[in-house]
Scaffold this motif. Structure first.
Motif, PDB file in Angstrom:
ATOM      1  N   UNK A   1       0.853  -1.231   0.034  1.00 28.90           N
ATOM      2  CA  UNK A   1      -0.018  -0.048   0.195  1.00 28.90           C
ATOM      3  C   UNK A   1       0.835   1.163  -0.061  1.00 28.90           C
ATOM      4  N   UNK A   2       1.900   1.164   0.634  1.00 27.32           N
ATOM      5  CA  UNK A   2       2.970   2.269   0.841  1.00 27.32           C
ATOM      6  C   UNK A   2       3.589   2.649  -0.630  1.00 27.32           C
ATOM      7  N   UNK A   3       3.969   1.445  -1.295  1.00 28.73           N
ATOM      8  CA  UNK A   3       4.705   1.553  -2.275  1.00 28.73           C
ATOM      9  C   UNK A   3       3.679   1.955  -3.731  1.00 28.73           C
ATOM     10  N   UNK A   4       2.475   1.602  -3.524  1.00 29.44           N
ATOM     11  CA  UNK A   4       1.304   2.247  -4.552  1.00 29.44           C
ATOM     12  C   UNK A   4       1.226   3.806  -4.232  1.00 29.44           C
ATOM     13  N   UNK A   5       1.148   4.210  -3.159  1.00 29.38           N
ATOM     14  CA  UNK A   5       1.099   5.481  -2.763  1.00 29.38           C
ATOM     15  C   UNK A   5       2.049   6.402  -3.076  1.00 29.38           C
ATOM     16  N   UNK A   6       3.226   5.897  -3.170  1.00 23.75           N
ATOM     17  CA  UNK A   6       4.487   6.816  -3.478  1.00 23.75           C
ATOM     18  C   UNK A   6       5.144   6.465  -4.979  1.00 23.75           C
ATOM     19  N   UNK A   7       4.929   5.402  -5.535  1.00 17.36           N
ATOM     20  CA  UNK A   7       5.607   5.102  -6.707  1.00 17.36           C
ATOM     21  C   UNK A   7       5.022   5.368  -8.098  1.00 17.36           C
ATOM     22  N   UNK A   8       6.149   5.047  -8.866  1.00 22.72           N
ATOM     23  CA  UNK A   8       5.991   5.564 -10.259  1.00 22.72           C
ATOM     24  C   UNK A   8       7.137   4.588 -11.158  1.00 22.72           C
ATOM     25  N   UNK A   9       6.442   4.163 -12.238  1.00 23.43           N
ATOM     26  CA  UNK A   9       7.346   3.530 -13.251  1.00 23.43           C
ATOM     27  C   UNK A   9       7.486   4.459 -14.208  1.00 23.43           C
ATOM     28  N   UNK A  10       8.811   4.541 -14.716  1.00 24.16           N
ATOM     29  CA  UNK A  10       9.262   5.726 -15.561  1.00 24.16           C
ATOM     30  C   UNK A  10       9.617   4.878 -16.834  1.00 24.16           C
ATOM     31  N   UNK A  11       9.771   5.824 -18.029  1.00 24.44           N
ATOM     32  CA  UNK A  11       9.852   5.112 -19.506  1.00 24.44           C
ATOM     33  C   UNK A  11      11.149   4.330 -19.541  1.00 24.44           C
ATOM     34  N   UNK A  12      11.137   3.437 -20.054  1.00 25.79           N
ATOM     35  CA  UNK A  12      12.289   2.208 -20.007  1.00 25.79           C
ATOM     36  C   UNK A  12      12.417   1.733 -21.426  1.00 25.79           C
ATOM     37  N   UNK A  13      12.320   2.243 -22.675  1.00 28.15           N
ATOM     38  CA  UNK A  13      12.162   1.767 -23.935  1.00 28.15           C
ATOM     39  C   UNK A  13      13.432   1.403 -24.214  1.00 28.15           C
ATOM     40  N   UNK A  14      13.779   0.111 -24.824  1.00 29.92           N
ATOM     41  CA  UNK A  14      15.304  -0.066 -25.307  1.00 29.92           C
ATOM     42  C   UNK A  14      15.539   0.745 -26.548  1.00 29.92           C
ATOM     43  N   UNK A  15      14.843   1.756 -26.859  1.00 28.19           N
ATOM     44  CA  UNK A  15      15.176   2.665 -27.930  1.00 28.19           C
ATOM     45  C   UNK A  15      15.701   3.866 -27.389  1.00 28.19           C
ATOM     46  N   UNK A  16      15.637   3.984 -26.203  1.00 20.29           N
ATOM     47  CA  UNK A  16      16.154   5.274 -25.359  1.00 20.29           C
ATOM     48  C   UNK A  16      17.695   5.449 -25.484  1.00 20.29           C
ATOM     49  N   UNK A  17      18.202   6.576 -25.395  1.00 21.91           N
ATOM     50  CA  UNK A  17      19.461   6.721 -25.184  1.00 21.91           C
ATOM     51  C   UNK A  17      19.932   7.631 -23.970  1.00 21.91           C
ATOM     52  N   UNK A  18      21.096   7.832 -23.675  1.00 18.11           N
ATOM     53  CA  UNK A  18      21.268   8.286 -22.199  1.00 18.11           C
ATOM     54  C   UNK A  18      20.779   9.773 -22.279  1.00 18.11           C
ATOM     55  N   UNK A  19      20.806  10.562 -23.436  1.00 16.10           N
ATOM     56  CA  UNK A  19      20.289  11.695 -23.366  1.00 16.10           C
ATOM     57  C   UNK A  19      18.639  11.802 -23.149  1.00 16.10           C
ATOM     58  N   UNK A  20      18.052  10.950 -23.543  1.00 18.74           N
ATOM     59  CA  UNK A  20      16.573  10.736 -23.190  1.00 18.74           C
ATOM     60  C   UNK A  20      16.383  10.620 -22.006  1.00 18.74           C
ATOM     61  N   UNK A  21      17.141   9.931 -21.091  1.00 19.37           N
ATOM     62  CA  UNK A  21      17.111   9.320 -19.680  1.00 19.37           C
ATOM     63  C   UNK A  21      17.376  10.705 -19.018  1.00 19.37           C
ATOM     64  N   UNK A  22      18.424  11.567 -19.348  1.00 24.08           N
ATOM     65  CA  UNK A  22      18.724  12.597 -18.601  1.00 24.08           C
ATOM     66  C   UNK A  22      17.772  13.837 -18.942  1.00 24.08           C
ATOM     67  N   UNK A  23      17.023  14.032 -19.831  1.00 20.62           N
ATOM     68  CA  UNK A  23      15.884  14.763 -19.916  1.00 20.62           C
ATOM     69  C   UNK A  23      14.726  14.476 -19.099  1.00 20.62           C
ATOM     70  N   UNK A  24      14.428  13.326 -18.863  1.00 21.72           N
ATOM     71  CA  UNK A  24      13.514  12.827 -18.129  1.00 21.72           C
ATOM     72  C   UNK A  24      13.988  13.040 -16.443  1.00 21.72           C
ATOM     73  N   UNK A  25      14.956  12.764 -16.300  1.00 22.79           N
ATOM     74  CA  UNK A  25      15.471  12.858 -14.947  1.00 22.79           C
ATOM     75  C   UNK A  25      15.503  14.640 -14.489  1.00 22.79           C
ATOM     76  N   UNK A  26      15.898  15.397 -15.510  1.00 23.89           N
ATOM     77  CA  UNK A  26      15.601  16.892 -15.279  1.00 23.89           C
ATOM     78  C   UNK A  26      14.425  17.315 -14.785  1.00 23.89           C
ATOM     79  N   UNK A  27      13.348  16.731 -15.668  1.00 21.86           N
ATOM     80  CA  UNK A  27      11.739  17.019 -15.424  1.00 21.86           C
ATOM     81  C   UNK A  27      11.511  16.345 -13.837  1.00 21.86           C
ATOM     82  N   UNK A  28      11.870  15.153 -13.584  1.00 23.03           N
ATOM     83  CA  UNK A  28      11.745  14.674 -12.204  1.00 23.03           C
ATOM     84  C   UNK A  28      12.221  15.637 -11.459  1.00 23.03           C
ATOM     85  N   UNK A  29      13.672  16.004 -11.253  1.00 25.51           N
ATOM     86  CA  UNK A  29      14.203  16.872 -10.297  1.00 25.51           C
ATOM     87  C   UNK A  29      13.510  18.131 -10.255  1.00 25.51           C
TER      88      UNK A  29
END
Length: 357
Positions: free
Chosen positions: A325-353
């Motif tokens: 219940x606590x995990x559901x309350x606080x958790x998120x799955x983020x984009x993980x497609x094998x077509x992604x590159x490091x720049x894609x992940x950095x952009x997503x992390x910047x939005x998260x931060x």
């Protein structure tokens, strides 16, 4: 797609042997056996169909209790209802976010009615504490079905998920690490059980030239076309696992200084396939982060809502301590497609931060 799928599909069409079976169904089953080390495999229409066949072969019937992970997708437990049995849900542990061996053992030591089987999910491609769970099931005489739908390629002490139990299942749905667009695989060390599952999966036809039936069955076998896709996909399964794990490392790298973020853990002596990168936020609202990601055209999803919290199962027994219940309350799955590159992940992390409290 990896590149060879279309070539194999063309060979299927050249053979004019489209469905329900054919050369590539056998090849796909063999590729799963060779990769995972399982002795017997059966290609079927979905992971849910595979679970259903396992329950049917094990004699699970109306009124029986079947244990299951509560922190999972509903496909893991729907087949229990197909058999008229009663799901009994077990909560997660903090060490893996998967089913808790401690709660499992406690329930089995104290319950008045012994369950017939346990369906344990390897969540988001990460291994449950499967050796402990298997030992507990063996001690109490409970059949073990591993839902490895999300964890093809994951290993515990060098052994593939799906191969520790009486049955294991894999899914090849469109969002999985390996996809045939739709499909599943049932595996087992017991050849007689797989043969029986094959019998049920092909309408329980008796071995006569005419259609003779003494039992009811299902239309659950995979087509030759989809199996051809699977054969092509299996040629790159290890590349997929490595890329998924690399994507996870990028997320950890770019969010390493964020005390607010906690990633799904990986048990010692295990290798998850990191099918999806999952995280929780200690104080921030994941809904706000989802909205911010949507603004840059990036999809994300909440963690699974536990089964014991679903209206469908409001009257079912659940052994919980609040972890899922606590995990559901606080958790998120983020984009993980094998077509992604490091720049894609950095952009997503910047939005998260930018959207953390």
């Amino acid at each position: 797609m990896s590149g060879n799928e279309l070539k194999y599909i063309e060979k299927v069409f050249e053979s004019n042997y489209i469905a329900p079976l054919g050369e590539y169904v056998n090849k796909f089953e063999d590729s799963i056996k060779n990769y995972t080390g399982t002795k017997n495999a059966l290609a079927v229409t979905s992971g849910t169909a595979a679970i259903h066949l396992a329950l049917r072969v094990l004699g699970i019937d109306k009124g029986d209790d079947v244990l299951a992970s509560t922190f999972t997708f509903i496909g893991s437990v729907n087949a229990i209802l197909y058999q008229g049995a009663n799901p009994v849900f077990i909560d997660s542990d903090k060490e893996s976010w998967n089913l808790s061996p401690k709660l499992l053992n406690k329930y089995l030591c104290e319950c008045d009615k012994k369950p017939k089987a346990l369906i344990v999910t390897h969540l988001y491609g990460q291994c449950a504490d499967i050796e402990k769970i298997a030992n507990i099931c063996n001690l109490h005489g409970v059949y073990l079905i591993e839902d490895a739908a999300e964890s093809l390629g994951a290993t515990y002490n060098g052994r593939h998920t799906g191969t520790f139990g009486d049955f294991g299942i894999y899914s090849f749905n469109g969002n999985k690490i390996l996809t045939t667009s739709g499909g599943g695989m049932l595996v087992s060390p017991n050849k007689d059980w797989i043969d029986k599952a094959k019998f049920y999966s092909t309408q329980a036809k008796e071995p006569f030239i005419h259609y003779e039936h003494e039992e009811y069955g299902y239309n659950y076998r995979m087509s030759n076309v989809l199996a051809a896709i699977g054969v092509g996909q299996m040629e790159v399964i290890e590349e997929r696992v490595q890329k998924k794990r690399e994507i996870f490392k990028w997320y950890k790298e770019f969010l390493k200084n964020c005390d607010e973020v906690e990633f799904m853990p990986e048990l010692d002596n295990s290798r998850g396939n990191r099918w999806l990168t999952a995280m929780i936020f200690k104080k921030s609202d994941y809904n706000e982060i989802m909205k911010a990601l949507e603004q840059v055209n990036v999809e994300s999803r909440p963690l699974w809502k536990p089964m014991h919290m679903q209206k469908l199962f409001k009257n079912n027994k659940a052994i919980v301590d609040g972890t899922s219940e606590e995990l559901f309350k606080k958790g998120l799955c983020v984009a993980s497609s094998t077509t992604m590159n490091k720049g894609d992940v950095q952009m997503i992390c910047d939005v998260i931060k930018d959207n953390l409290i």
